[in-house]
Write an enzyme that holds these catalytic residues in place. Structure first.
Site, PDB file in Angstrom:
ATOM      1  N   SER A 140       0.818  -1.214   0.000  1.00  0.00           N
ATOM      2  CA  SER A 140       0.000   0.000   0.000  1.00  0.00           C
ATOM      3  C   SER A 140       0.854   1.268   0.000  1.00  0.00           C
ATOM      4  O   SER A 140       0.517   2.244  -0.654  1.00  0.00           O
ATOM      5  CB  SER A 140      -0.911   0.021   1.228  1.00  0.00           C
ATOM      6  OG  SER A 140      -1.762  -1.102   1.213  1.00  0.00           O
ATOM      7  N   GLU A 192       4.579   0.008  14.641  1.00  0.00           N
ATOM      8  CA  GLU A 192       5.102   1.264  14.103  1.00  0.00           C
ATOM      9  C   GLU A 192       6.059   1.952  15.061  1.00  0.00           C
ATOM     10  O   GLU A 192       7.034   2.589  14.641  1.00  0.00           O
ATOM     11  CB  GLU A 192       3.943   2.211  13.757  1.00  0.00           C
ATOM     12  CG  GLU A 192       3.017   1.691  12.666  1.00  0.00           C
ATOM     13  CD  GLU A 192       2.007   0.647  13.147  1.00  0.00           C
ATOM     14  OE1 GLU A 192       1.873   0.471  14.378  1.00  0.00           O
ATOM     15  OE2 GLU A 192       1.348   0.013  12.301  1.00  0.00           O
ATOM     16  N   PHE A 233      -0.577   6.127  11.525  1.00  0.00           N
ATOM     17  CA  PHE A 233       0.219   5.279  12.429  1.00  0.00           C
ATOM     18  C   PHE A 233       1.662   5.764  12.552  1.00  0.00           C
ATOM     19  O   PHE A 233       2.369   5.390  13.485  1.00  0.00           O
ATOM     20  CB  PHE A 233       0.144   3.829  11.961  1.00  0.00           C
ATOM     21  CG  PHE A 233      -1.266   3.406  11.642  1.00  0.00           C
ATOM     22  CD1 PHE A 233      -2.277   3.639  12.567  1.00  0.00           C
ATOM     23  CD2 PHE A 233      -1.597   2.856  10.418  1.00  0.00           C
ATOM     24  CE1 PHE A 233      -3.598   3.306  12.276  1.00  0.00           C
ATOM     25  CE2 PHE A 233      -2.922   2.525  10.120  1.00  0.00           C
ATOM     26  CZ  PHE A 233      -3.922   2.741  11.047  1.00  0.00           C
ATOM     27  N   ARG A 237      -3.025   8.495  -1.075  1.00  0.00           N
ATOM     28  CA  ARG A 237      -3.430   7.222  -1.667  1.00  0.00           C
ATOM     29  C   ARG A 237      -3.971   7.435  -3.090  1.00  0.00           C
ATOM     30  O   ARG A 237      -3.727   6.625  -3.980  1.00  0.00           O
ATOM     31  CB  ARG A 237      -4.536   6.598  -0.807  1.00  0.00           C
ATOM     32  CG  ARG A 237      -5.222   5.422  -1.472  1.00  0.00           C
ATOM     33  CD  ARG A 237      -6.270   4.789  -0.563  1.00  0.00           C
ATOM     34  NE  ARG A 237      -6.885   3.668  -1.260  1.00  0.00           N
ATOM     35  CZ  ARG A 237      -8.157   3.644  -1.679  1.00  0.00           C
ATOM     36  NH1 ARG A 237      -8.951   4.666  -1.441  1.00  0.00           N
ATOM     37  NH2 ARG A 237      -8.624   2.594  -2.309  1.00  0.00           N
TER      38      ARG A 237
END
Lengths: 274, 313
Positions: free
Chosen positions: B35, B56, B81, B165
């Site tokens: 991603s 993370e 995150f 994104r």
């Protein structure tokens, strides 16, 4: 391996005296956990680690991360005694403009490999350093020192999982197991035991020793170096406030400076002159 | 110029090129490599890619340790995150000791879409900008992403790069000169200035096009570097045009609007209008629907300019 026990004990006493003098001069700081860690730190810097105060940033050096950053006075004491900076500078601890911040600051103090103080973060950075050694095929080893209360931080276990996942056998972590934290006994605040089984379950090699016995520290460090494919934990049973009668096993001395009278008594008990 | 590419895809592509040029580049990801688009680097340089797992905080700590062992570290996960969950590790282990770590956070803003508020970070620019010594970058398109990342990689110190994104139109020619810390004059104009970042730059350019037909001339500045901020470009906009309208896919609290207003208040008091997320959480929906719901479209920018123009006549 043979060690010069007298030399190490003499040095550890100096380090403890330095700790008391620093914290007294600063008027604040953490004597209990600095004194409990003093022997481990003395052993690492005076009998084990390949480091050079004249070339603190040499690439292929051993590294040390004080994950329990509040024991800074112990680290500063060994660094000064080792020759990274003048011993007199120790008395500037926690003063405005001093490089000796309340918790270790790698930007300004020669020999400090990682800035720490927020618990759990040092071991995570130590894992990164050990990983870098693996990538580079470096012979350097990475040592870290954790507090027992620190094990309550979730980040410690994220780091523990990663160290074993990557097979970081160049990483040796000590836990300074003095059993006390600010609010009291570990088991009254948040149970951390069984520490050994937890680390074993995370894929670490584990040894349990007396953290004030140089022969046991030496044997454990030597054995750790022979372990392949796994990080190693040396769970060191210690006494909080070790070496100063009125501080030993007292949670109240976690983060409090001694008065002049108390500092004098402490230094004298440690064989020094006030 | 109608091509579309997400800035996360441009990041992934650039990372593969940078990996060939610099053997000290190490990439970390937290189980999101397909991603965040670090998967391309992983395939090309498997020995220099490390998955931190869904951890993370530890990824950021390890990144610091690697950096202090001489590596140039790129650490990627979603903005929520990175800037959110790992904030204090970034602050204490990367920011405070000034580690050479490039936090490249994708899926920033509400255009994450259907995943909803838990994954839509509209606070990251604020969180990262407040850390001393942190460089904060939010590119508008694929071309500027690559050009800025090359400068980010060459910088010795911590950088936060905010990536999206959504596939967005390419705004710039390959030949456009783009410099870290210098706003891009994306369109010249004389009445008002829209200062935008990220995908709002394209929206601002569309708004300027519409307003031109209405007789309002709008300057568009792409403020891709939020820190250090190009104060001179802001001062010029404040003195040469009537008002400033900021546009960001981020909360108006602590982001681009607040940063611009701070400069304007100190140096050249002028009216500042802010297009951005108005102290709200995101929600599920299609990106284009969400842009409308949160008033982050070209038309919303145009409305803000019209309102300012009417007020100042």
């Amino acid at each position: 391996m043979t060690i010069d026990r007298n030399y190490l004990e003499t040095m550890a006493a100096k380090v403890r005296i330095d700790i008391i003098r620093q914290i007294h001069a600063a008027g604040s700081g953490h004597p209990g956990g600095s004194l409990s860690a003093a022997d481990i730190l003395t052993y690492l810097y005076f009998a084990e680690m390949k480091v050079d105060p004249a070339d603190p940033d040499r690439k292929e050096r051993d590294r040390f991360v004080l994950s329990k950053g509040h024991a800074a006075p112990a680290l500063y004491a060994v660094l000064a005694e080792k020759g990274y900076f003048p011993v007199e500078e120790l008395l500037s601890l926690r003063k405005l403009g001093s490089m000796l911040q309340g918790h270790p600051d790698r930007k300004h103090i020669p020999g400090v490999d990682m800035s720490t103080g927020s618990l759990g973060q040092g071991i995570s950075a130590a894992v990164g350093m050990a990983l870098a050694n693996h990538i580079d095929g470096s012979t350097g080893r990475v040592y870290a020192l954790l507090g027992d209360g620190e094990l309550q931080e979730g980040l410690v276990w994220e780091a523990a999982m990663a160290a074993s996942h990557y097979g970081l056998d160049d990483l040796t972590a000590f836990v300074d197991w003095n059993g006390l934290q600010i609010d009291g006994k570990n088991e009254d605040v948040m149970t951390v035991t069984p520490i050994d089984d937890k680390f074993r379950a995370f894929g670490w090699d584990v040894q349990i020793i007396d953290g004030h016995d140089f022969d046991q520290i030496a044997a454990a460090v030597e054995k750790a170096k022979t372990v392949k494919g796994k990080p190693q934990l040396i769970l060191a049973k210690t006494v909080k406030g070790k070496g100063v009668s009125f501080m030993e096993n007292e949670a109240g001395w976690h983060g409090k400076a001694p008065s002049e009278e108390q500092a004098k008594q402490a230094v004298e008990e440690l064989g020094g002159e006030w | 110029m109608a091509d579309k590419i997400s800035t996360r895809q441009a990041y992934g592509n650039t990372l593969v090129k940078l990996g060939a040029e610099n053997p000290d580049i190490i990439v970390l990801d937290a189980d999101l490599s397909k991603s965040t688009m670090t998967a391309g680097f992983k395939e090309a340089y498997p020995d220099r890619f490390f998955n931190a797992g869904i951890a993370e905080a530890n990824m950021m700590g390890m990144a610091a340790g690697l950096a202090f062992s001489g590596k140039t570290v790129f650490a990627s996960t979603f903005a929520m995150f990175a800037a959110g969950r790992a904030y204090e590790i970034i602050r204490n282990s990367i920011g405070y000791p000034h580690a050479n770590v490039k936090i490249c956070a994708t899926h920033a803003g509400i255009t994450v879409g259907e995943d909803g508020a838990s994954h839509q970070c509209v606070e990251d620019l604020a969180l990262m900008s407040v850390i001393p010594g942190m460089t904060v970058v939010h590119p508008a398109d694929g071309v500027s992403t690559e050009k800025l990342l090359r400068q980010v990689a060459a910088l010795d110190g911590p950088v936060y790069v905010r990536l999206g994104r959504l596939a967005v139109p390419v705004v710039y020619d390959e030949g456009t000169g783009i410099t870290l810390g210098k706003a891009i004059l994306a369109r010249e104009g004389s009445d008002h200035t829209v200062i935008a970042c990220g995908l709002m730059v394209n929206e601002a350019l569309q708004a300027a096009e519409t307003l031109e037909k209405e007789g309002i001339s709008v300057r568009v500045l792409d403020m891709h570097t939020l820190k250090p901020l190009d104060e001179e470009a802001i001062v010029r906009a404040a003195t040469e045009t009537k008002s400033i309208i900021t546009a960001e896919e981020h909360s108006v609290i602590g982001g681009l609007g607040a940063a611009v207003a701070s400069v304007v208040a100190r140096r050249c008091p002028t009216k500042v209008s802010m297009v951005g997320v108005q102290d709200r959480f995101g929600q599920s929906g299609k990106p284009e629907e969400l842009k409308k719901e949160y008033q982050l479209t070209a038309e919303d920018i145009a409305d803000a300019v019209r309102a300012a123009d009417a007020e100042m006549k």
